[in-house]
Enzyme design. Structure first.
Site, PDB file in Angstrom:
ATOM      1  N   CYS A 114       3.046  31.565 -43.759  1.00 15.13           N
ATOM      2  CA  CYS A 114       3.331  33.003 -43.882  1.00 15.13           C
ATOM      3  C   CYS A 114       3.358  33.463 -45.326  1.00 15.13           C
ATOM      4  O   CYS A 114       3.168  34.642 -45.611  1.00 15.13           O
ATOM      5  CB  CYS A 114       4.651  33.320 -43.202  1.00 15.13           C
ATOM      6  SG  CYS A 114       4.590  32.907 -41.456  1.00 15.13           S
ATOM      7  N   HIS A 259       6.001  40.416 -45.303  1.00 12.47           N
ATOM      8  CA  HIS A 259       5.350  39.636 -44.246  1.00 12.47           C
ATOM      9  C   HIS A 259       5.994  40.042 -42.928  1.00 12.47           C
ATOM     10  O   HIS A 259       7.213  40.153 -42.832  1.00 12.47           O
ATOM     11  CB  HIS A 259       5.541  38.144 -44.517  1.00 12.47           C
ATOM     12  CG  HIS A 259       5.293  37.312 -43.296  1.00 12.47           C
ATOM     13  ND1 HIS A 259       4.102  37.370 -42.603  1.00 12.47           N
ATOM     14  CD2 HIS A 259       6.096  36.439 -42.620  1.00 12.47           C
ATOM     15  CE1 HIS A 259       4.179  36.549 -41.564  1.00 12.47           C
ATOM     16  NE2 HIS A 259       5.374  35.984 -41.545  1.00 12.47           N
ATOM     17  N   ASN A 289       3.297  38.616 -35.354  1.00  8.33           N
ATOM     18  CA  ASN A 289       3.293  37.888 -36.627  1.00  8.33           C
ATOM     19  C   ASN A 289       1.934  37.184 -36.771  1.00  8.33           C
ATOM     20  O   ASN A 289       1.638  36.245 -36.039  1.00  8.33           O
ATOM     21  CB  ASN A 289       4.441  36.873 -36.604  1.00  8.33           C
ATOM     22  CG  ASN A 289       4.510  36.005 -37.854  1.00  8.33           C
ATOM     23  OD1 ASN A 289       3.568  35.950 -38.642  1.00  8.33           O
ATOM     24  ND2 ASN A 289       5.620  35.309 -38.013  1.00  8.33           N
TER      25      ASN A 289
HETATM   26  O1  UT7 Z   1       6.740  34.053 -39.963  1.00  2.00           O
HETATM   27  C1  UT7 Z   1       7.407  32.853 -40.230  1.00  2.00           C
HETATM   28  C2  UT7 Z   1       8.841  33.062 -40.234  1.00  2.00           C
HETATM   29  N1  UT7 Z   1       9.313  33.253 -38.893  1.00  2.00           N
HETATM   30  C3  UT7 Z   1      10.437  33.889 -38.728  1.00  2.00           C
HETATM   31  O2  UT7 Z   1      10.990  34.375 -39.687  1.00  2.00           O
HETATM   32  C4  UT7 Z   1      11.005  33.957 -37.342  1.00  2.00           C
HETATM   33  C5  UT7 Z   1      12.500  33.903 -37.430  1.00  2.00           C
HETATM   34  N2  UT7 Z   1      13.177  33.826 -36.154  1.00  2.00           N
HETATM   35  C6  UT7 Z   1      13.170  34.818 -35.232  1.00  2.00           C
HETATM   36  O3  UT7 Z   1      12.477  35.807 -35.411  1.00  2.00           O
HETATM   37  C7  UT7 Z   1      14.095  34.711 -34.061  1.00  2.00           C
HETATM   38  O4  UT7 Z   1      14.911  33.578 -34.219  1.00  2.00           O
HETATM   39  C8  UT7 Z   1      13.392  34.658 -32.682  1.00  2.00           C
HETATM   40  C9  UT7 Z   1      12.756  36.002 -32.374  1.00  2.00           C
HETATM   41  C10 UT7 Z   1      12.349  33.546 -32.669  1.00  2.00           C
HETATM   42  C11 UT7 Z   1      14.402  34.369 -31.579  1.00  2.00           C
HETATM   43  O5  UT7 Z   1      15.416  35.345 -31.588  1.00  2.00           O
HETATM   44  P1  UT7 Z   1      16.943  34.918 -31.562  1.00  2.00           P
HETATM   45  O6  UT7 Z   1      17.696  36.161 -31.513  1.00  2.00           O
HETATM   46  O7  UT7 Z   1      17.171  33.998 -32.720  1.00  2.00           O
HETATM   47  O8  UT7 Z   1      17.059  34.176 -30.179  1.00  2.00           O
HETATM   48  P2  UT7 Z   1      17.492  32.656 -29.873  1.00  2.00           P
HETATM   49  O9  UT7 Z   1      16.423  31.717 -30.300  1.00  2.00           O
HETATM   50  O10 UT7 Z   1      18.888  32.454 -30.387  1.00  2.00           O
HETATM   51  O11 UT7 Z   1      17.541  32.681 -28.326  1.00  2.00           O
HETATM   52  C12 UT7 Z   1      18.494  33.474 -27.592  1.00  2.00           C
HETATM   53  C13 UT7 Z   1      18.226  33.318 -26.106  1.00  2.00           C
HETATM   54  C14 UT7 Z   1      18.082  31.857 -25.658  1.00  2.00           C
HETATM   55  O12 UT7 Z   1      18.661  31.766 -24.369  1.00  2.00           O
HETATM   56  P3  UT7 Z   1      20.149  31.192 -24.186  1.00  2.00           P
HETATM   57  O13 UT7 Z   1      20.133  29.797 -24.736  1.00  2.00           O
HETATM   58  O14 UT7 Z   1      21.032  32.125 -24.943  1.00  2.00           O
HETATM   59  O15 UT7 Z   1      20.331  31.254 -22.700  1.00  2.00           O
HETATM   60  C15 UT7 Z   1      16.612  31.658 -25.543  1.00  2.00           C
HETATM   61  O16 UT7 Z   1      16.255  30.671 -24.620  1.00  2.00           O
HETATM   62  O17 UT7 Z   1      16.973  33.944 -25.783  1.00  2.00           O
HETATM   63  C16 UT7 Z   1      16.149  33.007 -25.069  1.00  2.00           C
HETATM   64  N3  UT7 Z   1      14.750  33.296 -25.374  1.00  2.00           N
HETATM   65  C17 UT7 Z   1      14.020  34.188 -24.697  1.00  2.00           C
HETATM   66  N4  UT7 Z   1      14.315  34.983 -23.657  1.00  2.00           N
HETATM   67  C18 UT7 Z   1      13.338  35.789 -23.205  1.00  2.00           C
HETATM   68  C19 UT7 Z   1      13.980  32.758 -26.373  1.00  2.00           C
HETATM   69  N5  UT7 Z   1      12.755  33.296 -26.340  1.00  2.00           N
HETATM   70  C20 UT7 Z   1      12.758  34.191 -25.299  1.00  2.00           C
HETATM   71  C21 UT7 Z   1      11.776  35.056 -24.780  1.00  2.00           C
HETATM   72  N6  UT7 Z   1      12.123  35.838 -23.728  1.00  2.00           N
HETATM   73  N7  UT7 Z   1      10.544  35.157 -25.284  1.00  2.00           N
END
Ligand code: UT7
Length: 332
Positions: A114, A259, A289
């Site tokens: 990225c 980004h 992204n």
């Molecule tokens: O470009 C390179 C750099 N990349 C980044 O900067 C990305 C940084 N990270 C993020 O943008 C976020 O961490 C994500 C968008 C990837 C995830 O968001 P989050 O708010 O951190 O969610 P999480 O990973 O803590 O997941 C929360 C819940 C989980 O369920 P439980 O364990 O709470 O039951 C996940 O399993 O959301 C669930 N989950 C989803 N639910 C529906 C994860 N992905 C999905 C999905 N749809 N696509």
């Protein structure tokens, strides 16, 4: 002293639109979750009959050259940022050189995910400053979609990443231009966001595709929470570093083009820098992204929408796999 100046911008997006609604039919996810956590409404995924990383880059390049009122023959050097090259080797830089019908000019691939576009811009800027090249094509292009795990298991990455290409033409100039670039990395976090294979450091038989039963190591793996936590800190640090290096203040920024990793990350930086909505350019809603392509695509669109004016101070910033992070300040 030579400076380098961006004199042309272009982008190309695959036509194939993938909506959140479509993704909800192939994995357990939903529009509300995706929009609330990432800001993404749709993204573009390649059509294997039409799109390659190099040909999307060539289309973006032609738009940039046309806007710069230059032709392919004016390009002295290609710097190509991608972590999804068409082949494992050679890189996509040489394929772009071939697509553009250019003979023998050098082509360099940059693999800094990225942050790749800012790394590439920095490399190009140094070559212009030393006087070695006059006109450098800097490209960011990616096809991430074919490495995604498009199932519930891979939903934390499958809903985020998209494909596309952006290009800028950098030219030697008496006036700035690029004021400075700032590059960083911290390899302790390499496995927090990575694709393991086709990696070389394996027993011979594990690198033979016919031996591989579990192909998950070819898919994008991301520890989203950890990446997010570091991203918000490092984005801010590297922007402050750029401002300090130029004796400028956050109030001097006319447009921030971050980004496009997550709309919440962009909004966090916007708040910290006390910028208005019109001072931060975001298009993650439409494209997701696109890794190294996201900044040049955003720049090209912002310019076409009249959001970048003569003498404006532009700030670019990125964070991603590696971890790597980077910024650039540009006087337009
Ligand atoms: O470009 C390179 C750099 N990349 C980044 O900067 C990305 C940084 N990270 C993020 O943008 C976020 O961490 C994500 C968008 C990837 C995830 O968001 P989050 O708010 O951190 O969610 P999480 O990973 O803590 O997941 C929360 C819940 C989980 O369920 P439980 O364990 O709470 O039951 C996940 O399993 O959301 C669930 N989950 C989803 N639910 C529906 C994860 N992905 C999905 C999905 N749809 N696509």
């Amino acid at each position: 002293m030579h400076y380098s100046k961006i004199i042309g911008l272009g982008h190309h997006m695959p036509e194939n639109v993938i909506t959140n609604e479509y993704l909800s039919t192939v994995m357990e996810t939903n529009n509300e979750w995706i929009v609330e956590r990432t800001g993404i409404k749709e993204r573009r995924w390649m059509d294997p009959a039409k799109d390659t990383v190099a040909n999307m880059a060539a289309k973006a390049t032609r738009m940039a050259l046309e806007r710069a009122k230059l032709s392919e023959k004016d390009v002295d050097f290609i710097v190509f940022a991608t972590i999804t090259p068409d082949y494992f080797f050679p890189g996509s830089g040489v394929l772009l050189q071939r697509e553009l019908g250019l003979e023998s000019i050098p082509a360099l691939d940059i693999r800094n995910a990225c942050s790749g576009f800012i790394y590439a811009l920095s490399v190009a800027d140094q070559f212009i400053k030393t006087g070695m090249y006059k006109t450098v094509l800097v490209v960011g292009a990616e096809i991430q979609s074919t490495a995604l795990d498009i199932s519930t298991r891979g939903r934390n990455t499958a809903v985020i990443f998209g494909d596309g290409a952006g290009a800028v033409i950098l030219r030697a100039s008496e006036k700035p231009g690029i004021l400075s670039t700032h590059l960083h990395s911290d390899g302790r976090f390499a496995e927090e966001l990575y694709v393991k294979d086709p990696g070389s450091s394996r027993p011979h038989k594990e690198r033979q595709p016919e031996q591989i039963l579990d192909t998950s190591s070819f898919k994008v793996v991301m520890n989203g929470n950890q990446v997010f936590k570091y991203a918000v800190v490092k984005f801010m640090e590297v922007i402050q570093e750029a401002l300090q290096a130029n004796n400028l203040k956050k109030e001097d920024i006319n447009l921030l083009v971050p980004h496009q990793a997550n709309l919440r990350i962009s909004q966090y930086i916007q708040e910290k820098l006390e910028l208005s909505d019109s001072q931060v350019y975001n298009n993650i809603m439409r494209y997701g992204n696109t890794t190294a392509a996201s900044i040049p695509i955003a720049l090209s669109e912002a310019w076409a929408e009249g959001k970048i004016k003569e003498n404006d101070l532009l700030c670019l910033a990125a964070f991603g796999s590696g971890f790597t992070w980077a910024s650039a300040l540009i006087r337009w």
